[in-house]
Design a protein around this motif. Sequence first.
Motif, PDB file in Angstrom:
ATOM      1  N   LEU A   1       0.844  -1.192   0.000  1.00  0.00           N
ATOM      2  CA  LEU A   1       0.000   0.000   0.000  1.00  0.00           C
ATOM      3  C   LEU A   1       0.882   1.246   0.000  1.00  0.00           C
ATOM      4  CD1 LEU A   1      -3.064   0.706   0.262  1.00  0.00           C
ATOM      5  CD2 LEU A   1      -2.633   0.980   2.701  1.00  0.00           C
ATOM      6  N   PRO A   2       0.695   2.158  -0.951  1.00  0.00           N
ATOM      7  CA  PRO A   2       1.484   3.394  -0.964  1.00  0.00           C
ATOM      8  C   PRO A   2       1.233   4.216   0.297  1.00  0.00           C
ATOM      9  CG  PRO A   2       0.389   3.076  -3.068  1.00  0.00           C
ATOM     10  CD  PRO A   2      -0.186   2.056  -2.126  1.00  0.00           C
ATOM     11  N   ASP A   3       2.164   5.069   0.606  1.00  0.00           N
ATOM     12  CA  ASP A   3       2.039   5.929   1.786  1.00  0.00           C
ATOM     13  C   ASP A   3       1.281   7.190   1.395  1.00  0.00           C
ATOM     14  OD1 ASP A   3       2.244   7.146   4.231  1.00  0.00           O
ATOM     15  OD2 ASP A   3       4.342   7.714   3.994  1.00  0.00           O
ATOM     16  N   ASP A   4      -0.034   7.089   1.413  1.00  0.00           N
ATOM     17  CA  ASP A   4      -0.911   8.226   1.109  1.00  0.00           C
ATOM     18  C   ASP A   4      -1.599   8.680   2.394  1.00  0.00           C
ATOM     19  OD1 ASP A   4      -0.373   8.280  -1.617  1.00  0.00           O
ATOM     20  OD2 ASP A   4      -2.064   7.009  -2.147  1.00  0.00           O
ATOM     21  N   SER A   5      -0.790   9.026   3.402  1.00  0.00           N
ATOM     22  CA  SER A   5      -1.336   9.279   4.735  1.00  0.00           C
ATOM     23  C   SER A   5      -2.378  10.399   4.753  1.00  0.00           C
ATOM     24  CB  SER A   5      -0.224   9.545   5.738  1.00  0.00           C
ATOM     25  OG  SER A   5       0.635  10.547   5.282  1.00  0.00           O
ATOM     26  N   GLN A   6      -2.197  11.443   3.941  1.00  0.00           N
ATOM     27  CA  GLN A   6      -3.192  12.524   3.890  1.00  0.00           C
ATOM     28  C   GLN A   6      -4.529  12.003   3.393  1.00  0.00           C
ATOM     29  OE1 GLN A   6      -1.542  15.812   1.624  1.00  0.00           O
ATOM     30  NE2 GLN A   6      -2.353  17.227   3.131  1.00  0.00           N
ATOM     31  N   LEU A   7      -4.496  11.246   2.314  1.00  0.00           N
ATOM     32  CA  LEU A   7      -5.717  10.665   1.763  1.00  0.00           C
ATOM     33  C   LEU A   7      -6.359   9.722   2.774  1.00  0.00           C
ATOM     34  CD1 LEU A   7      -7.734   9.983  -0.543  1.00  0.00           C
ATOM     35  CD2 LEU A   7      -6.111   8.194  -1.224  1.00  0.00           C
ATOM     36  N   PHE A   8      -5.548   8.876   3.385  1.00  0.00           N
ATOM     37  CA  PHE A   8      -6.085   7.912   4.343  1.00  0.00           C
ATOM     38  C   PHE A   8      -6.753   8.620   5.518  1.00  0.00           C
ATOM     39  CE2 PHE A   8      -2.541   4.918   2.757  1.00  0.00           C
ATOM     40  CZ  PHE A   8      -3.317   4.517   1.688  1.00  0.00           C
ATOM     41  N   SER A   9      -6.170   9.722   5.966  1.00  0.00           N
ATOM     42  CA  SER A   9      -6.769  10.491   7.061  1.00  0.00           C
ATOM     43  C   SER A   9      -8.131  11.056   6.649  1.00  0.00           C
ATOM     44  CB  SER A   9      -5.852  11.636   7.487  1.00  0.00           C
ATOM     45  OG  SER A   9      -4.685  11.124   8.078  1.00  0.00           O
ATOM     46  N   LYS A  10      -8.193  11.581   5.431  1.00  0.00           N
ATOM     47  CA  LYS A  10      -9.463  12.127   4.936  1.00  0.00           C
ATOM     48  C   LYS A  10     -10.515  11.023   4.822  1.00  0.00           C
ATOM     49  CE  LYS A  10      -7.613  15.995   2.254  1.00  0.00           C
ATOM     50  NZ  LYS A  10      -7.381  16.514   0.897  1.00  0.00           N
ATOM     51  N   LEU A  11     -10.108   9.883   4.292  1.00  0.00           N
ATOM     52  CA  LEU A  11     -11.062   8.777   4.144  1.00  0.00           C
ATOM     53  C   LEU A  11     -11.528   8.270   5.515  1.00  0.00           C
ATOM     54  CD1 LEU A  11      -9.505   6.749   1.203  1.00  0.00           C
ATOM     55  CD2 LEU A  11     -11.669   8.018   1.188  1.00  0.00           C
TER      56      LEU A  11
ATOM     57  N   MET B   1     -10.558 -11.336  -7.823  1.00  0.00           N
ATOM     58  CA  MET B   1      -9.392 -11.924  -7.164  1.00  0.00           C
ATOM     59  C   MET B   1      -8.264 -10.905  -7.046  1.00  0.00           C
ATOM     60  SD  MET B   1      -6.134 -13.162  -8.163  1.00  0.00           S
ATOM     61  CE  MET B   1      -6.324 -13.531  -9.889  1.00  0.00           C
ATOM     62  N   MET B   2      -8.087 -10.061  -8.054  1.00  0.00           N
ATOM     63  CA  MET B   2      -7.018  -9.071  -8.023  1.00  0.00           C
ATOM     64  C   MET B   2      -7.441  -7.794  -7.286  1.00  0.00           C
ATOM     65  SD  MET B   2      -4.909  -7.166 -11.098  1.00  0.00           S
ATOM     66  CE  MET B   2      -6.319  -6.306 -11.782  1.00  0.00           C
ATOM     67  N   ASN B   3      -8.635  -7.295  -7.538  1.00  0.00           N
ATOM     68  CA  ASN B   3      -9.038  -5.985  -7.035  1.00  0.00           C
ATOM     69  C   ASN B   3      -9.429  -5.975  -5.562  1.00  0.00           C
ATOM     70  OD1 ASN B   3      -8.723  -5.157  -9.693  1.00  0.00           O
ATOM     71  ND2 ASN B   3     -10.885  -5.304 -10.162  1.00  0.00           N
ATOM     72  N   THR B   4     -10.073  -7.036  -5.118  1.00  0.00           N
ATOM     73  CA  THR B   4     -10.608  -7.057  -3.754  1.00  0.00           C
ATOM     74  C   THR B   4      -9.519  -6.976  -2.686  1.00  0.00           C
ATOM     75  OG1 THR B   4     -12.537  -8.239  -4.583  1.00  0.00           O
ATOM     76  CG2 THR B   4     -12.180  -8.276  -2.207  1.00  0.00           C
ATOM     77  N   PRO B   5      -8.402  -7.702  -2.807  1.00  0.00           N
ATOM     78  CA  PRO B   5      -7.381  -7.556  -1.758  1.00  0.00           C
ATOM     79  C   PRO B   5      -6.767  -6.160  -1.708  1.00  0.00           C
ATOM     80  CG  PRO B   5      -6.635  -9.075  -3.475  1.00  0.00           C
ATOM     81  CD  PRO B   5      -8.066  -8.744  -3.766  1.00  0.00           C
ATOM     82  N   ILE B   6      -6.750  -5.463  -2.823  1.00  0.00           N
ATOM     83  CA  ILE B   6      -6.255  -4.084  -2.825  1.00  0.00           C
ATOM     84  C   ILE B   6      -7.227  -3.209  -2.040  1.00  0.00           C
ATOM     85  CG2 ILE B   6      -5.740  -2.102  -4.314  1.00  0.00           C
ATOM     86  CD1 ILE B   6      -4.772  -4.303  -6.400  1.00  0.00           C
ATOM     87  N   LEU B   7      -8.518  -3.421  -2.270  1.00  0.00           N
ATOM     88  CA  LEU B   7      -9.532  -2.711  -1.481  1.00  0.00           C
ATOM     89  C   LEU B   7      -9.381  -3.049   0.004  1.00  0.00           C
ATOM     90  CD1 LEU B   7     -12.159  -0.991  -1.270  1.00  0.00           C
ATOM     91  CD2 LEU B   7     -13.374  -3.178  -1.395  1.00  0.00           C
ATOM     92  N   PHE B   8      -9.128  -4.312   0.334  1.00  0.00           N
ATOM     93  CA  PHE B   8      -8.968  -4.695   1.736  1.00  0.00           C
ATOM     94  C   PHE B   8      -7.874  -3.869   2.408  1.00  0.00           C
ATOM     95  CE2 PHE B   8     -10.519  -9.382   1.132  1.00  0.00           C
ATOM     96  CZ  PHE B   8     -11.831  -8.942   1.032  1.00  0.00           C
ATOM     97  N   HIS B   9      -6.770  -3.641   1.700  1.00  0.00           N
ATOM     98  CA  HIS B   9      -5.682  -2.832   2.271  1.00  0.00           C
ATOM     99  C   HIS B   9      -6.141  -1.395   2.523  1.00  0.00           C
ATOM    100  CE1 HIS B   9      -2.067  -5.321   2.430  1.00  0.00           C
ATOM    101  NE2 HIS B   9      -2.489  -5.921   1.325  1.00  0.00           N
ATOM    102  N   ILE B  10      -6.833  -0.817   1.551  1.00  0.00           N
ATOM    103  CA  ILE B  10      -7.337   0.551   1.710  1.00  0.00           C
ATOM    104  C   ILE B  10      -8.301   0.595   2.899  1.00  0.00           C
ATOM    105  CG2 ILE B  10      -8.730   2.382   0.652  1.00  0.00           C
ATOM    106  CD1 ILE B  10      -7.671   1.278  -2.114  1.00  0.00           C
ATOM    107  N   ALA B  11      -9.176  -0.377   2.968  1.00  0.00           N
ATOM    108  CA  ALA B  11     -10.177  -0.426   4.043  1.00  0.00           C
ATOM    109  C   ALA B  11      -9.517  -0.551   5.413  1.00  0.00           C
ATOM    110  CB  ALA B  11     -11.140  -1.584   3.796  1.00  0.00           C
TER     111      ALA B  11
ATOM    112  N   LYS C   1      -6.538   0.404   6.287  1.00  0.00           N
ATOM    113  CA  LYS C   1      -5.798   1.633   6.602  1.00  0.00           C
ATOM    114  C   LYS C   1      -6.742   2.768   7.001  1.00  0.00           C
ATOM    115  CE  LYS C   1      -1.678   3.486   6.641  1.00  0.00           C
ATOM    116  NZ  LYS C   1      -0.611   2.983   7.475  1.00  0.00           N
ATOM    117  N   THR C   2      -7.988   2.714   6.558  1.00  0.00           N
ATOM    118  CA  THR C   2      -8.929   3.821   6.786  1.00  0.00           C
ATOM    119  C   THR C   2     -10.093   3.439   7.714  1.00  0.00           C
ATOM    120  OG1 THR C   2     -10.201   3.238   4.812  1.00  0.00           O
ATOM    121  CG2 THR C   2      -8.398   4.825   4.525  1.00  0.00           C
TER     122      THR C   2
END
Length: 185
Positions: free
Chosen positions: A36-46, A65-75, A77-78
């Motif tokens: 997961l990239p370090d988008d701390s500002q975005l993550f704080s807003k989300l 299979m590919m997209n859902t685990p990426i969403l899991f990481h975003i979820a 983090k936020t």
Amino acid sequence: MALQAWFEKGMNPDEYIESMEKHKENLLHVYDNFILPDDSQLFSKLKAEKLRVIVLTEDWCGDAMMNTPILFHIAQKTNMEVSLLQRDNHLELMDHYLTNGKSRSIPIFIFINEKGNEVTKWGPRAPIVQSFIDDSLANLPSQDAEDFKEKRNELFTFVMKSFRDNTDFWKHTYESIVDTLKKQL
């Protein structure tokens, strides 16, 4: 549409992963290897938005299979709650989110606020991944060709391997999801 009721019907990520039969190993591979990239500002807003997400998916779907685990990481983090619904068991909802007004393409990520109202949606693919699929399909022989089925199966195998291993696709998927979310902040 009462999206809160749909959210409550879904599985959490752990339940979904445990229920998987076809692409569990591949989904976990993407999850374990995506950074997961370090988008701390975005993550704080989300995080402040307190969004939740309904995921229309199926275990057999390579895009999911590919997209859902990426969403899991975003979820994670936020602090975004994720509720997964199997598309084929929830066509009434799926039919409100058709791709190009006609296809039941998945995954679809429906982001909702605390009141259960839709904020935005994403899916089924990042534009660059869609171009890859379009280009790949364009190279198939015509459907009445003798080797069509063989070439189509080879293509599906190649696409699945690409979804599992091409970290550029993961990066583009992440960027596409967060770009969609940024437009709502």
